[in-house]
Scaffold this active site. Structure first.
Site, short mmCIF file in Angstrom:
data_model
loop_
_atom_site.label_atom_id
_atom_site.label_comp_id
_atom_site.label_asym_id
_atom_site.label_seq_id
_atom_site.Cartn_x
_atom_site.Cartn_y
_atom_site.Cartn_z
N ASP A 133 0.83 -1.20 0.00
CA ASP A 133 0.00 0.00 0.00
C ASP A 133 0.86 1.25 0.00
O ASP A 133 0.60 2.23 -0.71
CB ASP A 133 -0.90 -0.03 1.24
CG ASP A 133 -2.02 1.01 1.20
OD1 ASP A 133 -2.53 1.28 0.10
OD2 ASP A 133 -2.38 1.53 2.26
N HIS B 85 -6.11 -5.35 1.41
CA HIS B 85 -6.11 -4.05 0.72
C HIS B 85 -4.76 -3.78 0.04
O HIS B 85 -4.70 -3.48 -1.15
CB HIS B 85 -6.41 -2.94 1.75
CG HIS B 85 -6.19 -1.55 1.25
ND1 HIS B 85 -7.16 -0.84 0.56
CD2 HIS B 85 -5.11 -0.72 1.33
CE1 HIS B 85 -6.69 0.35 0.25
NE2 HIS B 85 -5.46 0.45 0.70
N HIS C 133 -7.80 -0.70 -7.20
CA HIS C 133 -8.17 -1.40 -5.96
C HIS C 133 -9.66 -1.20 -5.66
O HIS C 133 -10.39 -2.14 -5.38
CB HIS C 133 -7.35 -0.91 -4.77
CG HIS C 133 -7.97 -1.28 -3.46
ND1 HIS C 133 -8.96 -0.50 -2.86
CD2 HIS C 133 -7.81 -2.35 -2.65
CE1 HIS C 133 -9.36 -1.09 -1.75
NE2 HIS C 133 -8.68 -2.20 -1.60
#
Length: 360
Positions: free
Chosen positions: A171, A272, A258
């Site tokens: 991320d 995530h 995403h």
């Protein structure tokens, strides 16, 4: 000429130190907080509740519910009013932090965040990502007030799941690629954008150089400087990129992809940061930057970050490709901040090209 920027640089107070949570009561006393709502996760709370200090003030513990939704925020906001809470503490990962911030904004209470993971910069940033009950991302809300305190004990994060730290690295790595796609278009960079760019560069530099040593620290349960640096890259530096850069430092292609993938129920079990890491590669395909992809692939393999859909056990039908691509290209999506003209056809083409490139 750049758009008007609003700098949201940092929480009011941020502290990383061993046994940081032990000072929680003194922080509450300084803020005259006497009746606090403590939101926590499920698995994470079982893992960390022994670290949570005894507090002599009035406290109410609640499991947050597993998702940052409008209905959860409304329910807890009503509870805050009913119970006359004068502060909120969120203990856990990104979703409980986001829910805590959203509730705090609704009822105008101080919010204190005690991260148990370094999987996102949610603890640092004054915004919440809001989902619906089905787990589809709806929007993010930016607040006019920073969090009051972020209190990080690296020992707690040392014992968090390794795969969540890796997802955090994926991320955070996006901070450079997404901000660079936007900032590189500017002929004049305001000072605050320069700060955001510096923080984004530091994210990439620290993560590529030190992630392996940081993960070794987690294996050995022994804090080292690489571990501290990666934790702070994932939380503090990552938060600074959007905090100082505003729209120039938030997200571009990787996060748009995403967010679009949340329309696929099969993607919900993927972390995530793993989906964002995949999104970085699709964004680089759109930019025709194959050289950077080739440079990143060994790092991805070393950390076991997904390099394609197949690695996430996602095998899309043509209809699913179309659904993801159309959501990626929705009006207002941040992918349109890239200099390329983005269409669903281009997104599908580049997603498929990445599959071909990385499955050789």
């Amino acid at each position: 000429m750049t758009k008007q920027l609003i700098v949201r640089g940092a929480p009011q107070e941020y502290e990383l130190k061993e046994h940081a949570w032990d000072s929680l009561e003194s922080h509450l006393n300084r803020r005259k907080i006497e009746n606090v709502l403590i939101l926590h996760g499920e698995k994470s709370w079982q893992a960390v509740k022994s670290y949570f200090p005894e507090l002599s003030i009035t406290k109410t513990f609640h499991y947050y519910g597993g998702q940052c939704t409008d209905s959860a925020a409304e329910n807890f906001a009503s509870l805050c009013t009913k119970e006359k809470f004068d502060g909120i503490i969120a203990v856990g990962g990104g979703k409980v932090a986001d829910l805590g911030k959203l509730i705090a904004y609704k009822v105008q209470l101080p919010i204190i965040i005690l991260p148990t993971l370094a999987a996102t910069c949610a603890a640092y940033t004054p915004l919440s990502v809001v989902y619906n009950e089905a787990g589809v991302m709806l929007r993010y809300d930016i607040f006019p007030k920073a969090s009051d305190l972020v209190l990080i004990d690296p020992e707690i994060i040392l014992h968090s799941p390794r795969e969540l730290m890796i997802a955090g690295i994926g991320d955070t790595l996006a901070k450079w690629y997404e901000s660079h796609a936007i900032i590189s278009q500017l002929t004049v960079k305001p000072v605050e954008v320069q700060v955001a760019e510096f923080a984004a560069q530091k994210c990439r530099e620290i993560l590529l150089a030190q992630s392996a040593d940081a993960l070794a620290a987690m294996e050995q349960k022994q804090i080292n400087q690489a571990f501290i640096d990666v934790v702070e890259a994932n939380i503090l530096l990552a938060g600074m990129v959007g905090g100082f850069g505003d729209e120039y430092g938030r997200t571009a292609g990787a996060h748009s992809l995403h967010d679009a993938m949340t329309v696929l129920p099969d993607s919900h079990h993927q972390l995530h940061g793993n989906k964002v890491a995949y999104g970085i590669l699709v964004q680089l395909m759109i930019e025709d930057n194959l050289a950077e992809i080739e440079q990143l692939l060994p790092f991805y393999h070393q950390l076991d970050l997904p390099t394609n859909l197949a690695a996430m056990d996602l095998h899309l039908t043509e209809e699913e490709y179309q659904a993801v691509a159309e959501r990626t290209c929705s009006p207002g999506e941040m992918i349109h901040l890239m200099k390329q003209t983005i269409t669903p056809e281009l997104v599908i083409q580049k997603m498929k090209a990445l599959e071909a490139l990385t499955q050789k």
